[in-house]
Design a protein around this motif. Structure first.
Motif, PDB file in Angstrom:
ATOM      1  N   ARG A  44      46.235  52.934  34.159  1.00 54.74           N
ATOM      2  CA  ARG A  44      46.005  53.218  32.658  1.00 54.74           C
ATOM      3  C   ARG A  44      44.414  53.183  32.731  1.00 54.74           C
ATOM      4  O   ARG A  44      43.627  52.601  32.993  1.00 54.74           O
ATOM      5  N   ILE A  45      44.047  54.545  32.318  1.00 54.15           N
ATOM      6  CA  ILE A  45      42.567  55.039  32.314  1.00 54.15           C
ATOM      7  C   ILE A  45      41.868  54.898  30.818  1.00 54.15           C
ATOM      8  O   ILE A  45      42.649  55.293  29.876  1.00 54.15           O
ATOM      9  N   THR A  54      42.794  58.722  40.853  1.00 51.78           N
ATOM     10  CA  THR A  54      41.402  59.330  41.608  1.00 51.78           C
ATOM     11  C   THR A  54      41.203  60.217  40.219  1.00 51.78           C
ATOM     12  O   THR A  54      41.777  60.957  39.717  1.00 51.78           O
ATOM     13  N   ILE A  55      39.945  60.106  40.290  1.00 51.87           N
ATOM     14  CA  ILE A  55      39.299  60.868  38.902  1.00 51.87           C
ATOM     15  C   ILE A  55      38.770  62.289  39.525  1.00 51.87           C
ATOM     16  O   ILE A  55      37.977  62.247  40.448  1.00 51.87           O
ATOM     17  N   THR A 112      30.148  60.624  43.826  1.00 55.74           N
ATOM     18  CA  THR A 112      30.598  61.957  43.588  1.00 55.74           C
ATOM     19  C   THR A 112      31.879  62.210  43.491  1.00 55.74           C
ATOM     20  O   THR A 112      32.664  61.185  43.701  1.00 55.74           O
ATOM     21  N   LEU A 113      32.556  63.235  42.774  1.00 54.60           N
ATOM     22  CA  LEU A 113      33.895  63.476  42.782  1.00 54.60           C
ATOM     23  C   LEU A 113      34.292  64.360  43.356  1.00 54.60           C
ATOM     24  O   LEU A 113      33.919  65.402  44.303  1.00 54.60           O
ATOM     25  N   PRO A 114      35.703  64.191  43.860  1.00 56.34           N
ATOM     26  CA  PRO A 114      36.722  63.153  43.325  1.00 56.34           C
ATOM     27  C   PRO A 114      36.429  61.725  43.762  1.00 56.34           C
ATOM     28  O   PRO A 114      36.023  61.573  44.815  1.00 56.34           O
ATOM     29  N   ALA A 115      36.526  60.833  42.666  1.00 57.83           N
ATOM     30  CA  ALA A 115      36.287  59.503  42.962  1.00 57.83           C
ATOM     31  C   ALA A 115      37.478  58.577  43.161  1.00 57.83           C
ATOM     32  O   ALA A 115      38.238  58.943  42.080  1.00 57.83           O
ATOM     33  N   ARG A 145      42.042  62.765  35.198  1.00 59.58           N
ATOM     34  CA  ARG A 145      42.763  62.340  36.721  1.00 59.58           C
ATOM     35  C   ARG A 145      43.684  62.817  36.938  1.00 59.58           C
ATOM     36  O   ARG A 145      44.662  63.702  36.288  1.00 59.58           O
ATOM     37  N   TYR A 146      43.914  62.948  38.345  1.00 65.21           N
ATOM     38  CA  TYR A 146      45.018  63.446  39.096  1.00 65.21           C
ATOM     39  C   TYR A 146      46.209  62.721  38.756  1.00 65.21           C
ATOM     40  O   TYR A 146      46.227  61.597  38.750  1.00 65.21           O
TER      41      TYR A 146
END
Length: 162
Positions: A23-24, A59-60, A92-95, A127-128
């Motif tokens: 849950r983000i 993963t963001i 750095t993204l993806p994180a 998010r993925y």
């Protein structure tokens, strides 16, 4: 008796799945800094925190800021594609955010200069997620979460009257 045990086991596993599910939450916090010297200046900065309240990692894919009317925005993914990108401080993204973890990015004045004084600003994070064939509304592999409470831009870098 076997039926009762199997039903208890089924409900227990469903409950564990719901508890562990990622849950983000996205929170944005404005900070105003007073720089002493000649001349004295005030600058704004924002901290965008993405919090994983579940027990599973997530993963963001992207983060950003946008105005309430969606006319002004800063998108990490679009900014990083330029020749000299201006990116926020942070990962750095993806994180990847582990369970019950948090990542923070800091947006300084050079990024916030796109937003004029008094603009309502929201933060967001993409998010993925798992691809699903059915239902059609769940086919998108990225899910966006935005801040619930907006913040107001106090203005840009400005000199303080003495």
């Amino acid at each position: 008796m076997a039926l009762v045990v199997s039903l208890v086991s089924l409900f227990w596993n469903i409950g564990l799945t719901l508890i562990r599910w990622p849950r983000i939450g996205v929170v944005i916090k404005p900070t105003v800094s007073l720089h002493m010297g000649s001349p004295q200046t005030i600058t704004d900065s924002y901290q965008l925190a993405v919090i994983n309240q579940g027990a599973e990692a997530v993963t963001i894919a992207n983060i950003g800021l946008r105005s309430a009317d969606r006319s002004l925005f800063f998108d990490y993914d679009i900014a990083s594609q330029g020749a000299n990108p201006i990116l926020p401080e942070g990962e750095t993204l993806p994180a990847r955010i582990e369970g019950h973890g948090c990542l923070v990015w800091r947006f300084e004045e050079d990024i916030l200069s796109k937003f004029p004084h008094g603009t309502q600003i929201y933060g967001y994070a993409d998010r993925y997620r798992t691809f699903r064939r059915w239902p059609v509304s769940r086919r998108d592999p990225v899910r966006r979460t935005k801040t619930v409470v907006a913040s107001h831009r106090n203005g840009g870098q400005r000199a303080v009257d003495q």
